[in-house]
Design an enzyme around this catalytic site. Structure first.
Site, short mmCIF file in Angstrom:
data_model
loop_
_atom_site.label_atom_id
_atom_site.label_comp_id
_atom_site.label_asym_id
_atom_site.label_seq_id
_atom_site.Cartn_x
_atom_site.Cartn_y
_atom_site.Cartn_z
N TYR A 11 43.04 -39.81 -88.82
CA TYR A 11 42.11 -38.99 -89.63
C TYR A 11 41.29 -39.84 -90.63
CZ TYR A 11 40.98 -35.72 -93.48
OH TYR A 11 40.37 -35.02 -94.48
N ASP A 31 45.54 -49.51 -83.09
CA ASP A 31 46.27 -48.25 -83.29
C ASP A 31 47.30 -48.13 -82.16
OD1 ASP A 31 45.10 -45.34 -84.81
OD2 ASP A 31 46.85 -45.33 -83.50
N LEU A 33 48.44 -45.32 -81.28
CA LEU A 33 48.15 -43.98 -80.75
C LEU A 33 49.37 -43.05 -80.79
CD1 LEU A 33 45.71 -44.74 -77.76
CD2 LEU A 33 45.15 -44.11 -80.12
N GLY A 36 47.45 -41.10 -83.50
CA GLY A 36 46.00 -41.25 -83.47
C GLY A 36 45.42 -40.70 -82.17
N ASP A 51 51.19 -51.96 -81.49
CA ASP A 51 52.00 -51.57 -82.64
C ASP A 51 52.04 -52.75 -83.61
OD1 ASP A 51 54.41 -49.34 -83.19
OD2 ASP A 51 54.66 -51.28 -84.19
N TYR A 141 58.66 -41.75 -98.27
CA TYR A 141 57.26 -42.06 -97.99
C TYR A 141 56.65 -42.84 -99.16
CZ TYR A 141 52.23 -41.39 -97.58
OH TYR A 141 50.88 -41.62 -97.53
N LYS A 145 55.46 -47.06 -99.34
CA LYS A 145 54.15 -47.56 -99.73
C LYS A 145 54.24 -48.44 -100.99
CE LYS A 145 51.33 -45.44 -96.76
NZ LYS A 145 50.14 -45.99 -96.10
N PHE A 170 44.77 -39.46 -103.58
CA PHE A 170 45.31 -38.16 -103.92
C PHE A 170 45.21 -37.29 -102.65
CE2 PHE A 170 46.71 -38.34 -108.33
CZ PHE A 170 46.48 -39.69 -108.51
N ARG A 222 46.41 -29.66 -107.23
CA ARG A 222 46.22 -30.97 -106.61
C ARG A 222 44.78 -31.43 -106.74
NH1 ARG A 222 50.82 -30.58 -106.83
NH2 ARG A 222 52.44 -30.80 -105.24
N1 UFG Z 1 50.96 -25.59 -99.72
C1 UFG Z 1 51.27 -24.24 -99.59
N2 UFG Z 1 51.39 -23.72 -98.33
C2 UFG Z 1 51.20 -24.47 -97.21
C3 UFG Z 1 50.89 -25.84 -97.35
C4 UFG Z 1 50.78 -26.36 -98.62
O1 UFG Z 1 51.46 -23.53 -100.58
O2 UFG Z 1 51.34 -23.93 -96.10
C5 UFG Z 1 50.83 -26.16 -101.07
C6 UFG Z 1 51.86 -27.21 -101.36
O3 UFG Z 1 53.03 -26.64 -101.87
C7 UFG Z 1 51.12 -28.08 -102.38
C8 UFG Z 1 49.65 -27.94 -101.98
O4 UFG Z 1 49.59 -26.79 -101.15
O5 UFG Z 1 51.27 -27.55 -103.64
C9 UFG Z 1 49.14 -29.13 -101.21
O6 UFG Z 1 50.06 -29.41 -100.18
P1 UFG Z 1 49.76 -30.47 -99.01
O7 UFG Z 1 50.93 -30.43 -98.09
O8 UFG Z 1 48.42 -30.23 -98.46
O9 UFG Z 1 49.70 -31.85 -99.77
P2 UFG Z 1 50.77 -32.54 -100.74
O10 UFG Z 1 50.24 -32.37 -102.12
O11 UFG Z 1 52.14 -32.11 -100.48
O12 UFG Z 1 50.72 -34.01 -100.17
C10 UFG Z 1 49.80 -34.92 -100.61
C11 UFG Z 1 49.47 -35.93 -99.53
C12 UFG Z 1 50.65 -36.81 -99.26
C13 UFG Z 1 51.12 -37.38 -100.55
C14 UFG Z 1 51.47 -36.28 -101.52
C15 UFG Z 1 51.94 -36.78 -102.84
O13 UFG Z 1 49.07 -35.29 -98.35
O14 UFG Z 1 50.29 -37.85 -98.38
O15 UFG Z 1 50.32 -35.52 -101.74
O16 UFG Z 1 52.59 -35.75 -103.53
F1 UFG Z 1 52.23 -38.13 -100.36
#
Ligand code: UFG
Length: 330
Positions: A11, A31, A33, A36, A51, A141, A145, A170, A222
């Site tokens: 992505y 990649d 894959l 991907g 890989d 995770y 990193k 973010f 977020r």
């Molecule tokens: N959420 C819902 N319902 C869903 C999916 C998500 O309520 O079906 C909420 C989650 O609880 C969160 C927000 O939407 O509050 C965002 O969730 P995401 O899963 O989209 O993203 P995250 O914040 O969990 O994850 C992101 C990045 C990760 C990173 C992380 C750090 O995608 O790679 O932030 O906290 F590690």
């Protein structure tokens, strides 16, 4: 410049490839894959299906294509999965990067832009998050990193001409504004794609994970950064890297949106009043995460441009609508 993009069929990597090509760079994608998509790599761009842990093959690729710089996106990136399969995350993300750096050393490539994450900060007490906020990951995770950030510092200490930037993303969202590439994950767990799948009728309903958080509307907040802005930042940072540089930057828009706000935006953009229910909190979700991204603005002039959540969702919707089965769509 000749750039090797690891994870270039994924992505974020595929959006970086598009941006680099537009700027006139030569690109090679590496990649395995695993997650991907071959179809995400533009025609004419070499795709090395390798890989990262295959150090000899990576070394040969770097040498054969006379690579100047590596952009390193290839990684596993599901927080929940990392808790279930920690060794897989350390092996792929941390071990894979050690393999890549070893290959770079052998091939004499000394410049790398690395995909780090705000997950390295864990659950900070104070918002916004700056680069000085203590890094205390709360899942494998984030640790996988953060270990790489440490390894990069050590490699830079051992080789005065080695340079790197670690970019702490973010919540990356949206798709290319021209609709050419987008997000295609299986399984899909991220908020905006889940909402759009609900609008398409591919999932029957959306669950809000908790509405009793100490936030203005009770749902998590977020910082959603558009993938194109993120790709721009990579190109700008890469151009700025000079031998010996060690740079760390947050990449976000600098403010947050709640889950409810994003749901409202998705309903408005799609015109579909999909079903939403409230469920329990998802373990490990901090209430609020948003960036202070002033450092990269101050030092390199980058600032997010596509900050309107409706527009971000709209670009993602364009892709989802036209590719309901992702890259497998006819
Ligand atoms: N959420 C819902 N319902 C869903 C999916 C998500 O309520 O079906 C909420 C989650 O609880 C969160 C927000 O939407 O509050 C965002 O969730 P995401 O899963 O989209 O993203 P995250 O914040 O969990 O994850 C992101 C990045 C990760 C990173 C992380 C750090 O995608 O790679 O932030 O906290 F590690």
């Amino acid at each position: 410049m000749k750039v090797l993009v690891t994870g270039g069929a994924g992505y974020i990597g595929s959006h970086a490839v598009k941006r680099l090509l537009a700027a006139g760079h030569k690109v090679v994608v590496l990649d395995n894959l695993f997650r991907g998509h071959r179809e995400a790599v533009p025609q004419g761009v070499p795709l090395e299906e390798i890989d990262l842990r295959n150090t000899d093959a990576v070394t040969n690729t770097l040498t054969h294509h006379a690579i100047d710089c590596v952009m390193h996106f290839a990684a596993l990136a599901y927080v929940g999965e990392s808790v279930q399969q920690p060794l897989n995350y350390y092996d792929n993300n941390t071990g894979g990067t050690v393999g890549l750096l070893t290959a770079m050393r052998r091939a004499g490539v000394r410049r790398i832009v690395f995909s780090s994450t705000c997950a390295t900060y864990g659950e900070p007490e104070k918002m916004p998050i700056t680069e000085e906020t203590p890094q205390r990951p709360i899942n494998p995770y984030g640790w996988s990193k953060l270990f790489v950030e440490r390894i990069l510092l050590d490699e830079a200490a051992a080789d005065a001409k080695f340079s790197f930037a670690a970019l702490r993303y973010f919540n990356v969202a949206g798709s290319a504004e021209d609709g050419s590439i987008g997000e295609d994950h299986a399984p899909e767990t991220h908020l905006i794609p889940v909402l759009l799948n609900a609008a398409l009728g591919k999932v029957p309903k959306v669950t809000i994970f908790g509405q009793d958080y100490p936030t203005p509307d009770g749902t998590c907040v977020r910082d959603y950064i558009h993938v194109q802005d993120l790709a721009d930042a990579h190109a700008i940072v890469m151009d700025a890297l000079a031998p010996g540089d060690r740079r760390f930057y947050n990449l976000g828009i600098g403010r947050g949106h709640s889950v409810r706000e994003v749901i409202d935006a998705a309903k408005k953009v799609t015109g579909v009043d999909f079903k939403v229910e409230t469920g329990p909190r998802r373990p490990g979700d901090p209430p609020m995460l948003y960036a202070n991204a002033d450092k990269v603005h101050r030092e390199l002039g980058w600032k997010a441009k596509l900050t309107d959540i409706h527009h971000v969702t709209e670009t993602a919707w364009r892709w989802f609508k036209n590719h309901p089965n992702g890259y497998q769509s006819p």
